[in-house]
Design a protein around this motif. Structure first.
Motif, PDB file in Angstrom:
ATOM      1  N   LEU A 236       0.852  -1.185   0.000  1.00 27.08           N
ATOM      2  CA  LEU A 236       0.000   0.000   0.000  1.00 27.08           C
ATOM      3  C   LEU A 236       0.890   1.237   0.000  1.00 27.08           C
ATOM      4  N   ARG A 237       0.554   2.211  -0.822  1.00 28.30           N
ATOM      5  CA  ARG A 237       1.323   3.464  -0.868  1.00 28.30           C
ATOM      6  C   ARG A 237       0.434   4.604  -0.395  1.00 28.30           C
ATOM      7  N   TYR A 238       0.985   5.412   0.526  1.00 32.06           N
ATOM      8  CA  TYR A 238       0.274   6.560   1.081  1.00 32.06           C
ATOM      9  C   TYR A 238       1.014   7.843   0.726  1.00 32.06           C
ATOM     10  N   ARG A 239       0.258   8.920   0.531  1.00 31.60           N
ATOM     11  CA  ARG A 239       0.866  10.229   0.276  1.00 31.60           C
ATOM     12  C   ARG A 239       0.456  11.221   1.362  1.00 31.60           C
ATOM     13  N   HIS A 240       0.360  10.745   2.583  1.00 29.66           N
ATOM     14  CA  HIS A 240      -0.073  11.596   3.696  1.00 29.66           C
ATOM     15  C   HIS A 240       1.061  12.511   4.145  1.00 29.66           C
ATOM     16  N   GLU A 241       0.749  13.759   4.401  1.00 27.87           N
ATOM     17  CA  GLU A 241       1.728  14.720   4.905  1.00 27.87           C
ATOM     18  C   GLU A 241       1.627  14.748   6.433  1.00 27.87           C
ATOM     19  N   PHE A 242       2.534  14.055   7.093  1.00 35.34           N
ATOM     20  CA  PHE A 242       2.505  14.003   8.550  1.00 35.34           C
ATOM     21  C   PHE A 242       2.996  15.320   9.140  1.00 35.34           C
ATOM     22  N   GLU A 243       2.433  15.661  10.302  1.00 38.14           N
ATOM     23  CA  GLU A 243       2.822  16.897  10.974  1.00 38.14           C
ATOM     24  C   GLU A 243       4.211  16.780  11.579  1.00 38.14           C
ATOM     25  N   ALA A 244       4.898  17.924  11.637  1.00 37.96           N
ATOM     26  CA  ALA A 244       6.182  17.975  12.328  1.00 37.96           C
ATOM     27  C   ALA A 244       5.946  18.032  13.833  1.00 37.96           C
ATOM     28  N   ALA A 245       6.989  17.751  14.588  1.00 38.13           N
ATOM     29  CA  ALA A 245       6.899  17.741  16.051  1.00 38.13           C
ATOM     30  C   ALA A 245       6.482  19.106  16.577  1.00 38.13           C
ATOM     31  N   SER A 246       5.717  19.106  17.635  1.00 37.16           N
ATOM     32  CA  SER A 246       5.348  20.356  18.294  1.00 37.16           C
ATOM     33  C   SER A 246       6.372  20.689  19.365  1.00 37.16           C
ATOM     34  N   SER A 247       6.283  21.867  19.908  1.00 38.59           N
ATOM     35  CA  SER A 247       7.226  22.354  20.909  1.00 38.59           C
ATOM     36  C   SER A 247       7.360  21.380  22.079  1.00 38.59           C
ATOM     37  N   PRO A 248       8.555  21.250  22.661  1.00 43.08           N
ATOM     38  CA  PRO A 248       8.721  20.392  23.846  1.00 43.08           C
ATOM     39  C   PRO A 248       7.870  20.838  25.030  1.00 43.08           C
ATOM     40  N   MET A 249       7.425  22.112  24.996  1.00 42.78           N
ATOM     41  CA  MET A 249       6.611  22.628  26.103  1.00 42.78           C
ATOM     42  C   MET A 249       5.116  22.474  25.860  1.00 42.78           C
ATOM     43  N   ASN A 250       4.729  22.020  24.683  1.00 40.91           N
ATOM     44  CA  ASN A 250       3.318  21.905  24.322  1.00 40.91           C
ATOM     45  C   ASN A 250       2.741  20.604  24.874  1.00 40.91           C
ATOM     46  N   THR A 251       2.087  20.702  26.002  1.00 41.39           N
ATOM     47  CA  THR A 251       1.553  19.514  26.673  1.00 41.39           C
ATOM     48  C   THR A 251       0.131  19.168  26.224  1.00 41.39           C
ATOM     49  N   THR A 252      -0.426  19.957  25.303  1.00 36.77           N
ATOM     50  CA  THR A 252      -1.768  19.664  24.795  1.00 36.77           C
ATOM     51  C   THR A 252      -1.706  18.485  23.830  1.00 36.77           C
ATOM     52  N   PRO A 253      -2.491  17.441  24.061  1.00 45.37           N
ATOM     53  CA  PRO A 253      -2.452  16.277  23.159  1.00 45.37           C
ATOM     54  C   PRO A 253      -2.815  16.669  21.733  1.00 45.37           C
ATOM     55  N   ARG A 254      -2.122  16.085  20.775  1.00 50.82           N
ATOM     56  CA  ARG A 254      -2.401  16.349  19.368  1.00 50.82           C
ATOM     57  C   ARG A 254      -3.260  15.222  18.807  1.00 50.82           C
ATOM     58  N   THR A 255      -4.199  15.602  17.975  1.00 47.28           N
ATOM     59  CA  THR A 255      -5.038  14.587  17.346  1.00 47.28           C
ATOM     60  C   THR A 255      -4.277  13.949  16.190  1.00 47.28           C
ATOM     61  N   THR A 256      -4.423  12.655  16.069  1.00 51.46           N
ATOM     62  CA  THR A 256      -3.782  11.929  14.985  1.00 51.46           C
ATOM     63  C   THR A 256      -4.847  11.278  14.124  1.00 51.46           C
ATOM     64  N   PRO A 257      -4.612  11.188  12.809  1.00 52.54           N
ATOM     65  CA  PRO A 257      -5.628  10.581  11.941  1.00 52.54           C
ATOM     66  C   PRO A 257      -5.833   9.110  12.263  1.00 52.54           C
ATOM     67  N   ARG A 258      -7.098   8.706  12.310  1.00 56.56           N
ATOM     68  CA  ARG A 258      -7.410   7.311  12.621  1.00 56.56           C
ATOM     69  C   ARG A 258      -7.095   6.396  11.444  1.00 56.56           C
ATOM     70  N   SER A 259      -7.130   6.949  10.258  1.00 60.80           N
ATOM     71  CA  SER A 259      -6.828   6.151   9.075  1.00 60.80           C
ATOM     72  C   SER A 259      -6.161   7.030   8.031  1.00 60.80           C
ATOM     73  N   LEU A 260      -5.432   6.405   7.135  1.00 61.38           N
ATOM     74  CA  LEU A 260      -4.757   7.097   6.050  1.00 61.38           C
ATOM     75  C   LEU A 260      -5.357   6.638   4.730  1.00 61.38           C
ATOM     76  N   ASN A 261      -5.441   7.548   3.772  1.00 59.38           N
ATOM     77  CA  ASN A 261      -5.988   7.206   2.470  1.00 59.38           C
ATOM     78  C   ASN A 261      -4.916   6.552   1.606  1.00 59.38           C
ATOM     79  N   VAL A 262      -5.237   5.402   1.079  1.00 65.36           N
ATOM     80  CA  VAL A 262      -4.312   4.685   0.213  1.00 65.36           C
ATOM     81  C   VAL A 262      -4.293   5.358  -1.148  1.00 65.36           C
TER      82      VAL A 262
END
Length: 457
Positions: A236-262
């Motif tokens: 399977l090949r994906y072309r998803h653009e993943f997010e870069a890391a957030s600040s080390p001080m950012n304690t707010t949870p980040r949402t992640t995609p539940r699925s990726l489009n093939v």
């Protein structure tokens, strides 16, 4: 008490890019690696990294045992594959140096002894197995396609303990003249195995495993097991653009995609070379219903080096304000905007700007080389910390955690960054940072040093 593997990390500098204006004149790969070698000579080492280093090109002629400094093991990286129902094959890429010389197969066999012990876990010292490995041309090879790559590949078989599902192998390289010991740990799953425990990517030219999670577009890749079995795999090949890391001080949870489009699919046969013609994230599966497979990130022809302005602009987010990031991302002429960004930060001093650009993107490239998982290494939490703070002074590891220790940064005597392992369907060596707002007094002064050109490599 936990087994702690202390790894003396050595800064690695490689070439940057050539894009004109401030984005030219960056250190060549050869010169940058020479800088890395000089830093390694000054630092010395008592324990080896778990990630590969790439010291400068030099002579590999065997040296006299009585002349000059002792041999030092400067890098160890490993993985395992199941060979059959009773045996695991272990592969280790190692780099050993004596002064400016790199060890040959004969050097390694003459000057190092390799022993290993298998424990149930990092905090359990019951021995499940142990052994010594004879280092000779029967199980050590120097076949590498990159002329500037000086690693040797060591491979040997380990009997599977009969009563455990998993364990950790602690390997010990001993330099026979000085007695200096180098430790390296490798968790092994003996039962309830996955596809990645049996198959991995091999170099078609050398027939050896490629111990990295990325390739470049139009590379010929070969996925196989130890026996060279032929079987179909779904890809399977994906072309998803993943997010870069957030600040080390950012304690707010980040949402992640539940699925990726093939984006596309194909079928390949193991032990048969295949060319991957497009960039993207590939997942090799025994069956499309499987939860886990073998992942491979395919970048452009220059990866892990970034060369195109639209890609060079992204990693500066770690040292930029929200406004600066917005202006760069909205720019119609990205190259001019990036030049203006660096010159503005350096108060118009082109020499300082070029030096800082070179240092920053050298770290970006090395982060890609060392930490790429399902996304580019610079986007990972480890990559972010490495780019801004450089390599840690030591690393403490357990099965699911790494702690990077920096001895002194921003007038703080010691600072720790803890990463927890977060395996996914693509890779098992992805880690996420445990974030704290208390990092502010350390993080911001170092970022400011980058912004004023005070960071030098």
């Amino acid at each position: 008490m936990n087994v702690r593997i202390l790894l003396l990390s050595i800064a690695i500098l490689t070439g940057a890019f050539s894009s004109g204006s401030l984005l030219t004149g960056c250190t060549s790969s050869k010169k940058a690696k020479e800088l890395a070698r000089q830093r390694a000579q000054k630092a010395g080492t008592q324990t080896a990294q778990s990630t590969p280093t790439r010291p400068a090109g030099s002579s590999t002629t065997p040296s006299s045992p009585t002349s000059g400094p002792d041999w030092r093991m400067t890098s160890v990286k490993s993985r395992y594959l199941h060979k059959d129902s009773s045996t695991v094959r272990v592969y280790m890429n190692v780099i050993a140096q004596k002064g400016q010389a790199f060890a040959t197969v004969d050097d390694l066999g003459a000057r190092f002894v390799l022993n290993y012990v298998i424990y149930p876990d990092y905090n359990n010292r019951e021995r499940l197995g142990y052994g010594s490995v004879t280092l000779s041309n029967q199980n050590v090879t120097a076949d590498v396609p990159d002329k500037e790559d000086h690693h040797l590949t060591v491979f040997f078989d380990v009997p599977k303990p009969k009563t455990v599902v998993s364990g950790v192998m602690l390997a010990e390289f001993v330099e026979t003249n000085s007695g200096r010991k180098v430790l390296h740990d490798l968790p092994i799953r003996f039962r309830q195995t996955r596809l990645s425990d049996h198959f991995t990517f091999f170099d078609p030219k050398t027939g050896l495993p490629v111990l990295k999670n990325f390739a470049t577009v139009n590379d010929t890749v070969l996925i196989r097991d130890v026996a060279g079995t032929s079987r179909p795999l779904q890809v399977l090949r994906y072309r998803h653009e993943f997010e870069a890391a957030s600040s080390p001080m950012n304690t707010t949870p980040r949402t992640t995609p539940r699925s990726l489009n093939v984006d596309s699919t194909l079928t390949v046969t193991t032990n048969q070379p295949v060319i991957l013609p497009a960039e993207g994230l590939y997942l090799f599966l025994a069956d499309t219903t499987d939860a886990n497979g073998v992942g491979l990130l395919v970048g452009d022809k220059r990866f892990p080096r970034l060369t195109r302005p639209e890609k060079l602009v992204k990693p500066v987010m770690y040292m930029s304000t929200t406004q600066e990031n917005g202006e760069l991302n909205r720019a119609t002429d990205v190259k001019k905007a990036l030049d203006r960004y660096w010159l503005t930060l350096m108060a118009g001093n082109q020499d300082v700007a070029r030096r800082t650009v070179r240092a920053y993107y050298n770290r970006v490239e090395e982060a890609n080389r060392l930490f790429t998982t399902h996304k580019e290494g610079w986007k990972t939490d480890k990559g972010m910390i490495y780019i801004i703070l450089g390599p840690p002074d030591r690393v403490q590891r357990s099965r699911d955690r790494e702690v990077w220790v920096y001895n002194q940064r921003a007038n703080v005597s010691e600072i720790n960054f803890t990463f927890t392992r977060r395996p996914n369907q693509f890779v098992e060596d992805h880690y996420e940072l445990v974030r704290y707002v208390e990092y502010q007094p350390i993080w911001y002064p170092v970022v400011e040093a980058w912004r004023t050109g005070a960071i030098r490599e």
